[in-house]
Design an enzyme around this catalytic site. Structure first.
Site, PDB file in Angstrom:
ATOM      1  N   HIS A  62     -17.756  74.773 -42.425  1.00  0.00           N
ATOM      2  CA  HIS A  62     -17.241  75.106 -41.092  1.00  0.00           C
ATOM      3  C   HIS A  62     -16.889  76.595 -40.982  1.00  0.00           C
ATOM      4  CE1 HIS A  62     -16.357  70.582 -40.907  1.00  0.00           C
ATOM      5  NE2 HIS A  62     -17.404  70.841 -40.131  1.00  0.00           N
ATOM      6  N   ASP A  86     -17.382  66.366 -35.465  1.00  0.00           N
ATOM      7  CA  ASP A  86     -16.205  66.194 -36.338  1.00  0.00           C
ATOM      8  C   ASP A  86     -15.133  67.245 -36.033  1.00  0.00           C
ATOM      9  OD1 ASP A  86     -18.454  67.464 -38.754  1.00  0.00           O
ATOM     10  OD2 ASP A  86     -16.895  68.628 -37.769  1.00  0.00           O
ATOM     11  N   ASP A 155     -24.763  72.677 -35.109  1.00  0.00           N
ATOM     12  CA  ASP A 155     -24.142  71.938 -36.206  1.00  0.00           C
ATOM     13  C   ASP A 155     -24.601  70.483 -36.100  1.00  0.00           C
ATOM     14  OD1 ASP A 155     -20.684  70.947 -36.943  1.00  0.00           O
ATOM     15  OD2 ASP A 155     -22.539  70.846 -38.151  1.00  0.00           O
ATOM     16  N   SER A 156     -25.891  70.281 -36.275  1.00  0.00           N
ATOM     17  CA  SER A 156     -26.455  68.949 -36.041  1.00  0.00           C
ATOM     18  C   SER A 156     -26.734  68.240 -37.363  1.00  0.00           C
ATOM     19  CB  SER A 156     -27.787  69.089 -35.281  1.00  0.00           C
ATOM     20  OG  SER A 156     -28.768  69.622 -36.160  1.00  0.00           O
TER      21      SER A 156
HETATM   22  N1  SAM Z   1     -22.246  69.584 -40.847  1.00  0.00           N
HETATM   23  C1  SAM Z   1     -23.148  68.432 -40.783  1.00  0.00           C
HETATM   24  C2  SAM Z   1     -24.489  68.789 -41.384  1.00  0.00           C
HETATM   25  O1  SAM Z   1     -24.705  69.981 -41.674  1.00  0.00           O
HETATM   26  O2  SAM Z   1     -25.295  67.858 -41.570  1.00  0.00           O
HETATM   27  C3  SAM Z   1     -23.281  67.984 -39.346  1.00  0.00           C
HETATM   28  C4  SAM Z   1     -22.052  67.301 -38.893  1.00  0.00           C
HETATM   29  S1  SAM Z   1     -21.939  66.853 -37.216  1.00  0.00           S
HETATM   30  C5  SAM Z   1     -21.035  65.405 -37.378  1.00  0.00           C
HETATM   31  C6  SAM Z   1     -23.583  66.364 -36.766  1.00  0.00           C
HETATM   32  C7  SAM Z   1     -23.585  65.885 -35.341  1.00  0.00           C
HETATM   33  O3  SAM Z   1     -24.842  66.150 -34.697  1.00  0.00           O
HETATM   34  C8  SAM Z   1     -23.350  64.380 -35.175  1.00  0.00           C
HETATM   35  O4  SAM Z   1     -22.072  64.149 -34.641  1.00  0.00           O
HETATM   36  C9  SAM Z   1     -24.475  63.922 -34.233  1.00  0.00           C
HETATM   37  O5  SAM Z   1     -24.023  62.965 -33.276  1.00  0.00           O
HETATM   38  C10 SAM Z   1     -24.869  65.238 -33.597  1.00  0.00           C
HETATM   39  N2  SAM Z   1     -26.193  65.247 -32.977  1.00  0.00           N
HETATM   40  C11 SAM Z   1     -27.370  64.802 -33.480  1.00  0.00           C
HETATM   41  N3  SAM Z   1     -28.368  64.983 -32.577  1.00  0.00           N
HETATM   42  C12 SAM Z   1     -27.796  65.562 -31.466  1.00  0.00           C
HETATM   43  C13 SAM Z   1     -28.291  66.007 -30.209  1.00  0.00           C
HETATM   44  N4  SAM Z   1     -29.596  65.878 -29.877  1.00  0.00           N
HETATM   45  N5  SAM Z   1     -27.421  66.567 -29.339  1.00  0.00           N
HETATM   46  C14 SAM Z   1     -26.099  66.698 -29.663  1.00  0.00           C
HETATM   47  N6  SAM Z   1     -25.560  66.296 -30.837  1.00  0.00           N
HETATM   48  C15 SAM Z   1     -26.416  65.726 -31.729  1.00  0.00           C
END
Ligand code: SAM
Length: 275
Positions: A62, A86, A155-156
């Site tokens: 982060h 998160d 951060d997906s």
């Molecule tokens: N730090 C982590 C990593 O590097 O793998 C990522 C953590 S964060 C919880 C990842 C987030 O991306 C999830 O909450 C998921 O719901 C979100 N996410 C996945 N696809 C997405 C999209 N198309 N639009 C917005 N959020 C998305």
């Protein structure tokens, strides 16, 4: 005989953690969500059986995804996080007093809900008055945005399921349009041991769109291979040319002014992915 969880990082290799208790598990509209307590890493969020964040080592990711671009930009005011449900990146963004608005767009509201409940040290700033949380597809939000942000942080999850579109050249072109004329973006771009081709492709795509493109790394023990990369694309400002007086004291446990520069020094096998 305790319960153990193994994340298979490849078909032939994984990491295993001792689970003290499972707080919540469900199949959301987008992914399998598990919130567990581990003996080593504290509370841990898993999505589709992949470690997303843990109380003990979350600060590395982060801090590094947020402070490298935010100190590179001379005066970041409006910041977007795609994913990041998160709340950890938002917490770090708010350490920059220049930021007046931090928008978080995560497709899955359940991630936000359970992170607030079980990861308060990470998600605790999502209700800050400067933060605007939207439950929506980040791909669509970017497509609808024009010159709206100084910094965009992607951060997906990995490029599977809902995140598959977030690693495409079209998405990066959309990010460029959504950024202001001196905007900067960073995407987490996985690890060079098991996802080298992804890093190579993303770097090549971003380099075609952004005049300044660089790759930097951080050590994240609970992520696949432990060596993580971030790809930064910038329209004007170079992260390696930040003026000395731009840096200010900030409460961190991993990021430092020295590391801001050192993280761009790459092992040869990683540097080879950027040529
Ligand atoms: N730090 C982590 C990593 O590097 O793998 C990522 C953590 S964060 C919880 C990842 C987030 O991306 C999830 O909450 C998921 O719901 C979100 N996410 C996945 N696809 C997405 C999209 N198309 N639009 C917005 N959020 C998305």
């Amino acid at each position: 005989m305790g319960l153990w969880f193994t994340e298979k990082q490849t078909d032939n290799f994984g990491i295993t953690a001792k689970i003290e208790q499972t707080y919540h598990t469900e199949k959301t509209n987008f992914q399998k969500l598990d919130m567990v307590e581990t003996a080593e890493w504290g509370n841990m969020l898993l999505l589709d059986d992949m470690v997303m964040t843990t109380e003990k080592d979350e600060f590395v990711y982060h801090e590094m995804v947020a402070h490298v671009p935010l100190f590179t930009h001379p005066n970041p005011k409006e910041v977007l996080v795609v994913g990041g449900g998160d709340g950890g990146v938002i917490r770090e963004i708010l350490k920059h007093a220049s930021v007046t608005k931090a928008v978080l767009v995560d497709i899955d509201g359940k991630v936000i809900e359970y992170s607030k409940k079980y990861l308060p040290s990470i998600a605790g700033k999502l209700d800050d008055p400067r933060v605007e949380v939207r439950v929506a597809d980040g791909f669509m939000h970017i497509a609808e945005s024009e010159k709206a942000y100084d910094v965009i942080l992607v951060d997906s999850t990995e490029p599977v399921g809902p995140a598959v579109n977030l690693f495409t050249k079209g998405f990066y072109a959309g990010i460029s349009r959504a950024l202001k004329d001196d905007g900067i973006f960073v995407a987490q771009t996985d690890n060079p041991w098991f996802k080298a081709e992804l890093i190579r492709q993303v770097y090549a795509d971003v380099k075609e769109i952004f005049p300044v493109t660089r790759l930097y790394t951080a050590n994240i023990p609970t992520y696949p291979s432990g060596l993580w990369t971030f790809t930064i694309g910038s329209k004007i400002h170079d992260p390696l040319k930040v003026k000395e007086d731009r840096f200010f004291e900030i409460d961190t446990k991993y990021y430092t002014k020295q590391l801001h520069h050192a993280c761009f020094v790459l092992p040869k096998f990683v540097e080879d992915l950027t040529v």
